[in-house]
Structures are given as structure tokens and as C-alpha cells.
Design a protein around this motif. Structure first.
Motif, PDB file in Angstrom:
ATOM      1  N   ILE A 125      14.955  18.439   0.385  1.00  0.00           N
ATOM      2  CA  ILE A 125      14.111  18.017   1.509  1.00  0.00           C
ATOM      3  C   ILE A 125      14.465  18.808   2.763  1.00  0.00           C
ATOM      4  O   ILE A 125      13.581  19.269   3.499  1.00  0.00           O
ATOM      5  CB  ILE A 125      14.264  16.501   1.757  1.00  0.00           C
ATOM      6  CG1 ILE A 125      13.647  15.704   0.600  1.00  0.00           C
ATOM      7  CG2 ILE A 125      13.618  16.104   3.081  1.00  0.00           C
ATOM      8  CD1 ILE A 125      13.866  14.207   0.717  1.00  0.00           C
ATOM      9  N   ASP A 126      15.764  18.982   3.032  1.00  0.00           N
ATOM     10  CA  ASP A 126      16.200  19.731   4.215  1.00  0.00           C
ATOM     11  C   ASP A 126      15.626  21.149   4.220  1.00  0.00           C
ATOM     12  O   ASP A 126      15.142  21.634   5.246  1.00  0.00           O
ATOM     13  CB  ASP A 126      17.728  19.811   4.263  1.00  0.00           C
ATOM     14  CG  ASP A 126      18.380  18.521   4.729  1.00  0.00           C
ATOM     15  OD1 ASP A 126      17.654  17.647   5.246  1.00  0.00           O
ATOM     16  OD2 ASP A 126      19.608  18.388   4.559  1.00  0.00           O
ATOM     17  N   SER A 129      11.767  21.117   4.636  1.00  0.00           N
ATOM     18  CA  SER A 129      11.443  20.730   6.015  1.00  0.00           C
ATOM     19  C   SER A 129      11.783  21.862   6.990  1.00  0.00           C
ATOM     20  O   SER A 129      11.052  22.091   7.968  1.00  0.00           O
ATOM     21  CB  SER A 129      12.199  19.455   6.396  1.00  0.00           C
ATOM     22  OG  SER A 129      11.841  18.380   5.552  1.00  0.00           O
ATOM     23  N   ASN A 132       9.024  24.319   6.640  1.00  0.00           N
ATOM     24  CA  ASN A 132       7.776  23.784   7.181  1.00  0.00           C
ATOM     25  C   ASN A 132       7.767  23.778   8.704  1.00  0.00           C
ATOM     26  O   ASN A 132       6.723  23.979   9.332  1.00  0.00           O
ATOM     27  CB  ASN A 132       7.563  22.363   6.656  1.00  0.00           C
ATOM     28  CG  ASN A 132       6.225  21.787   7.041  1.00  0.00           C
ATOM     29  OD1 ASN A 132       5.191  22.225   6.544  1.00  0.00           O
ATOM     30  ND2 ASN A 132       6.223  20.813   7.929  1.00  0.00           N
ATOM     31  N   ALA A 133       8.934  23.574   9.318  1.00  0.00           N
ATOM     32  CA  ALA A 133       9.016  23.527  10.782  1.00  0.00           C
ATOM     33  C   ALA A 133       8.661  24.869  11.406  1.00  0.00           C
ATOM     34  O   ALA A 133       8.346  24.929  12.604  1.00  0.00           O
ATOM     35  CB  ALA A 133      10.418  23.098  11.214  1.00  0.00           C
ATOM     36  N   ASN A 193       5.694  15.544  11.054  1.00  0.00           N
ATOM     37  CA  ASN A 193       6.265  14.692  10.013  1.00  0.00           C
ATOM     38  C   ASN A 193       5.762  14.984   8.598  1.00  0.00           C
ATOM     39  O   ASN A 193       6.250  14.374   7.648  1.00  0.00           O
ATOM     40  CB  ASN A 193       5.973  13.215  10.328  1.00  0.00           C
ATOM     41  CG  ASN A 193       6.617  12.785  11.630  1.00  0.00           C
ATOM     42  OD1 ASN A 193       7.736  13.185  11.937  1.00  0.00           O
ATOM     43  ND2 ASN A 193       5.912  11.983  12.408  1.00  0.00           N
ATOM     44  N   ILE A 195       4.361  17.854   5.454  1.00  0.00           N
ATOM     45  CA  ILE A 195       4.493  19.201   4.923  1.00  0.00           C
ATOM     46  C   ILE A 195       3.103  19.818   4.805  1.00  0.00           C
ATOM     47  O   ILE A 195       2.204  19.235   4.206  1.00  0.00           O
ATOM     48  CB  ILE A 195       5.174  19.178   3.537  1.00  0.00           C
ATOM     49  CG1 ILE A 195       6.525  18.449   3.611  1.00  0.00           C
ATOM     50  CG2 ILE A 195       5.345  20.594   2.999  1.00  0.00           C
ATOM     51  CD1 ILE A 195       7.527  19.091   4.537  1.00  0.00           C
ATOM     52  N   ASP A 408       3.398  13.953   2.723  1.00  0.00           N
ATOM     53  CA  ASP A 408       4.801  13.615   2.924  1.00  0.00           C
ATOM     54  C   ASP A 408       5.630  14.408   1.929  1.00  0.00           C
ATOM     55  O   ASP A 408       5.137  14.928   0.930  1.00  0.00           O
ATOM     56  CB  ASP A 408       5.034  12.108   2.777  1.00  0.00           C
ATOM     57  CG  ASP A 408       4.505  11.555   1.469  1.00  0.00           C
ATOM     58  OD1 ASP A 408       4.923  12.057   0.413  1.00  0.00           O
ATOM     59  OD2 ASP A 408       3.665  10.633   1.500  1.00  0.00           O
ATOM     60  N   VAL A 409       6.923  14.512   2.213  1.00  0.00           N
ATOM     61  CA  VAL A 409       7.779  15.395   1.426  1.00  0.00           C
ATOM     62  C   VAL A 409       7.910  14.886  -0.007  1.00  0.00           C
ATOM     63  O   VAL A 409       8.046  15.688  -0.944  1.00  0.00           O
ATOM     64  CB  VAL A 409       9.168  15.532   2.107  1.00  0.00           C
ATOM     65  CG1 VAL A 409       9.960  14.255   2.005  1.00  0.00           C
ATOM     66  CG2 VAL A 409       9.935  16.706   1.520  1.00  0.00           C
TER      67      VAL A 409
END
Length: 417
Positions: A125-126, A129, A132-133, A193, A195, A408-409
Motif C-alpha cells: 500500500i505504501d 500510494s 499515486n501521490a 485518498n 488510487i 480505494d487501495v
């Protein structure tokens, strides 16, 4: 160099030592490099010069590390690129497939959490994310081009961390969440929040045929399906659809129940903001309205009679040669005529999208046939597939064919696993 020295050099270059994750980092970060082998010590520059004097060592592991060192300020030193280019690196701790490259990454300065106490799934997830950021703010400016490889990279990363077994399905399901109200949200919450998964339109479902079970066991159902190609598709589309259908049905003959698990209905909403609705659906609508409408389609408020996946025909499919989408496939039971099928780079599943009440909703996943060009090439090659259905692969998405999905992830994870 004498024959003995040459053999020593070859032995050294082929030593798996060079594939260790932490050696890659040490070479990348060291201010001065010396190579020690037995009683011998040589400077890095001299070592590389000797390697370069032999053509067949040009692709050796030390030569690759030298190239990496030369490019340490380039985009090839971003975290994702490092993980991808060193996916064959060796480590006992799977987290080192990520943490072993964080110190090298040129985008690390933007922040990446390192914690060996985290679960492998939380690390996955990290990383996703983190990637994605760094996507562009497409809701503010739809002309911007986002990365389309998030799920392809996510799938590779999942394999490096241990595969789907790293997290129980029930734990993934707890991570799903309801989307924000897109009629009130300005897009900031979505981009913060969720993806971003760009998808490319394949076409519009113009006909739903027999279920998988029927077409595999009932000759009449198979004949009816073949006849539907002549009724519901443009004459110019029919030859390719016939061939794709024949190859797809042949593929399904040996399918196992596990193969069909990629086809499922979502029991939760995944929506897209109105501002991300692309011209693709309008373009496909224009083409498919010229085709006979399937009068056997279920009313919008009806429930399907069977939970089994059904064959579908797509109208409005663009012909891009090898890069084309297929015109047939298997849709989830809740699919309707008028739904759209979108492809996502890097996964076997396609997604079924419905436009309703001024919004777009993903209602499930499907198995799409490959274009006849690709399917024929695979069949003629005689190569055995690793999986029943092929992985979608494309390098870019034309803006007028793109739909931006915000999920969502946990849903992103479910799409690849």
C-alpha cells in the motif's frame, strides 16, 4: 590479460554476489569503489575497463551496475524504476525489494516511510500510494497525461513481496470504502485518498449471448451466438469478430473454474467524477446506434436469471491492428446491453462500466478476448499460456479514449490479485 586472468574475470562477473540488493545500493552510494577478489584488489574504473574489453561481458551484472551508476541523476533512479530494473535481485527479506532501493531513489526526498515492522500488504500500500501521490492532477486539468502502469507495477511488486498470500481476502475487503459524493466534492478528496487508474475504452456491449455453461454444452446456443455476430455488428466488423469468437471459444474449452474467477460483480460502488467522463463513450455511442439494438436485453430494473458469466459482443471497437481490443468476451451476470467495457494496462481483467444519472459506475470485471491479430499470433506460435486470459498491454491511452477511475487501495489490490 592472460587466459587465467580472463577466466577469473568471467567467473567474477557471473558471480551471484552482484545480484544482491544491498550490493546494488552500495555501488550506487559509495564515494570510492574497490573490487576485492581473493588476494586481488582493483579500482572500479580499471575493473570496468577490463570488462568492456570483452564484447560478451557487455551485459554482465557489473556492466549493468556501471550503467546504473552513470544514470544516477536520471529518471531511471526513481523508486519504481529501480524496483523494476532490479526485480531479479536477491534478498532474504522481501521488504528489501523496496527498502533496499529507497536510499538510491531520486524521488526519496519527497518522503517514503520505512518500517520493517509493517506487514507486506501495508508495504505494498505504501509503495502504490507513493506512486499515486505523484500523478498529475487530472481533475484540475484533464489534458494532463497520468501514468497508466499503476496496476502493472502493483502486480510486479506483489510478486516480489510474496504474491496474493501476503494478506487474507477478508483483510483486503475491510479496506474498501464508499466513494465520496462526487456531486459535492471538488475532486481534491478523490485525488488525495483514492488510487487513479486510467482505463481505455474497448467498446459498448450491444448484445449479451448465452452463458459460459450453455455455450460449452449446447450446440443450439453456440449456433445462436454465431448468428448474433451478423445481426448486432457492422458488416465491416463481422470478419474479425467471427475469428475472435472462434479463438475465444476454443480457449474456453479448456478453462477451469479458477480461470473464470477474474469475472465478478462488485457489491459496492466505484464511481468516477463527472469531470473525468471522457469523449470515448460518446464516440462509441455514435457508432453503436447505427447497429441493431438488442431487443432481448433486460430492463434496467431487472435482475439476471443466472449468476453465470455471459458472452458479450462489443460495438464501436476501433481497429488499431495489434493494439486493437477484441469484440467478444465474458461479462459478469449483472452486465447489461449498453454497458461499456474498458481495458486497464497490466491485468487480465477488463472492467464493465455503466453510465447512469450523470455519473459513471464500475459494476464488475470481465474477461475480454484478444484481438484476432494477437490471438492468432499466440495460437500459431504454439506457446503455452501462463494464464487462460491474456494480460492487457499498451503504452499509452489517447485522451479521447480515457476514463479516469478513482478506487480505494483495496480495490486496486483486488483488481490485480
Amino acid at each position: 590479460m592472460d587466459q587465467g586472468g580472463k577466466e577469473t574475470l568471467y567467473t567474477l562477473c557471473n558471480n551471484p554476489y552482484w545480484k544482491r540488493v544491498w550490493i546494488v545500493q552500495e555501488v550506487g552510494l559509495a564515494k570510492k569503489l574497490l573490487v576485492h577478489y581473493g588476494a586481488h584488489t582493483v579500482g572500479w574504473v580499471t575493473f570496468i575497463e577490463r570488462i568492456q574489453s570483452y564484447h560478451d561481458l557487455a551485459s554482465s551484472l557489473p556492466a549493468k551496475l556501471k550503467k546504473q551508476l552513470d544514470e544516477k541523476y536520471e529518471n531511471s533512479y526513481k523508486l519504481q524504476a529501480l524496483i523494476e530494473s532490479h526485480q531479479d535481485s536477491l534478498c532474504q527479506e522481501p521488504r528489501d525489494h523496496v527498502y533496499g532501493f529507497v536510499g538510491l531513489a531520486v524521488d526519496y526526498q519527497e518522503g517514503f516511510p520505512m518500517d520493517y515492522g509493517k506487514s507486506l500488504y501495508d508495504l505494498w500500500i505504501d509503495v502504490i500510494s507513493f506512486k499515486n501521490a505523484r500523478q498529475p492532477k487530472v481533475l484540475e486539468n484533464p489534458i494532463l497525461t497520468p501514468d497508466i502502469d499503476t496496476l502493472r507495477f502493483g502486480k510486479l511488486l506483489l510478486g516480489l513481496l510474496g504474491g496474493p498470500k501476503i494478506v487474507p481476502p477478508n483483510e483486503v475487503a475491510r479496506g474498501t470504502s464508499r466513494p465520496p459524493d462526487i456531486h459535492q466534492d471538488n475532486g481534491a478528496e478523490l485525488e488525495r485518498n483514492k488510487i487513479l487508474i486510467p482505463a481505455r475504452i474497448a467498446g459498448k456491449i450491444v448484445h449479451l449471448g448465452p452463458t459460459y455453461q450453455d455455450v460449452m454444452s449446447n450446440l443450439k446456443a453456440t449456433a445462436s451466438w454465431r448468428a448474433s455476430i451478423n445481426r448486432y455488428l457492422e458488416e465491416s466488423e463481422q470478419p474479425s469478430a467471427r475469428e475472435e469468437s472462434a479463438l475465444f471459444l476454443e480457449l474456453l474449452e479448456d478453462a477451469e473454474e479458477e480461470d473464470l474467477n477474474i469475472i465478478f460483480s462488485f457489491n459496492r460502488e466505484i464511481v468516477c467524477p463527472i469531470s473525468s467522463m471522457c469523449d470515448a463513450m460518446e464516440r462509441v455511442d455514435h457508432v453503436s446506434t447505427l447497429i441493431d439494438v438488442d431487443d432481448s436485453a433486460l430492463p434496467t430494473n431487472s435482475k439476471p436469471m443466472s449468476k453465470d458469466p455471459r458472452l458479450f459482443l462489443l460495438g464501436g471497437v476501433s481497429d488499431y491492428g495489434d493494439d486493437s481490443a477484441g469484440k467478444v468476451g465474458l461479462a459478469p451476470a449483472n452486465a447489461r446491453v449498453g454497458d461499456y467495457v474498458f481495458l486497464i494496462d497490466g491485468i487480465e481483467k477488463s472492467v464493465v462500466v455503466r453510465q447512469e444519472e450523470g455519473q459513471v459506475r464500475v459494476i464488475g470485471t470481465a474477461a475480454s478476448a484478444e484481438s484476432r491479430y494477437l490471438a492468432r499470433e499466440i495460437k500459431d506460435s504454439g506457446l503455452k499460456r501462463e494464464k487462460r486470459f491474456g494480460t492487457t498491454s499498451f503504452k499509452w491511452i489517447r485522451r479521447y479514449e480515457r476514463l479516469d477511475l478513482f478506487v480505494d487501495v483495496a480495490t486496486a489490490y483486488q483488481l490485480i490479485s
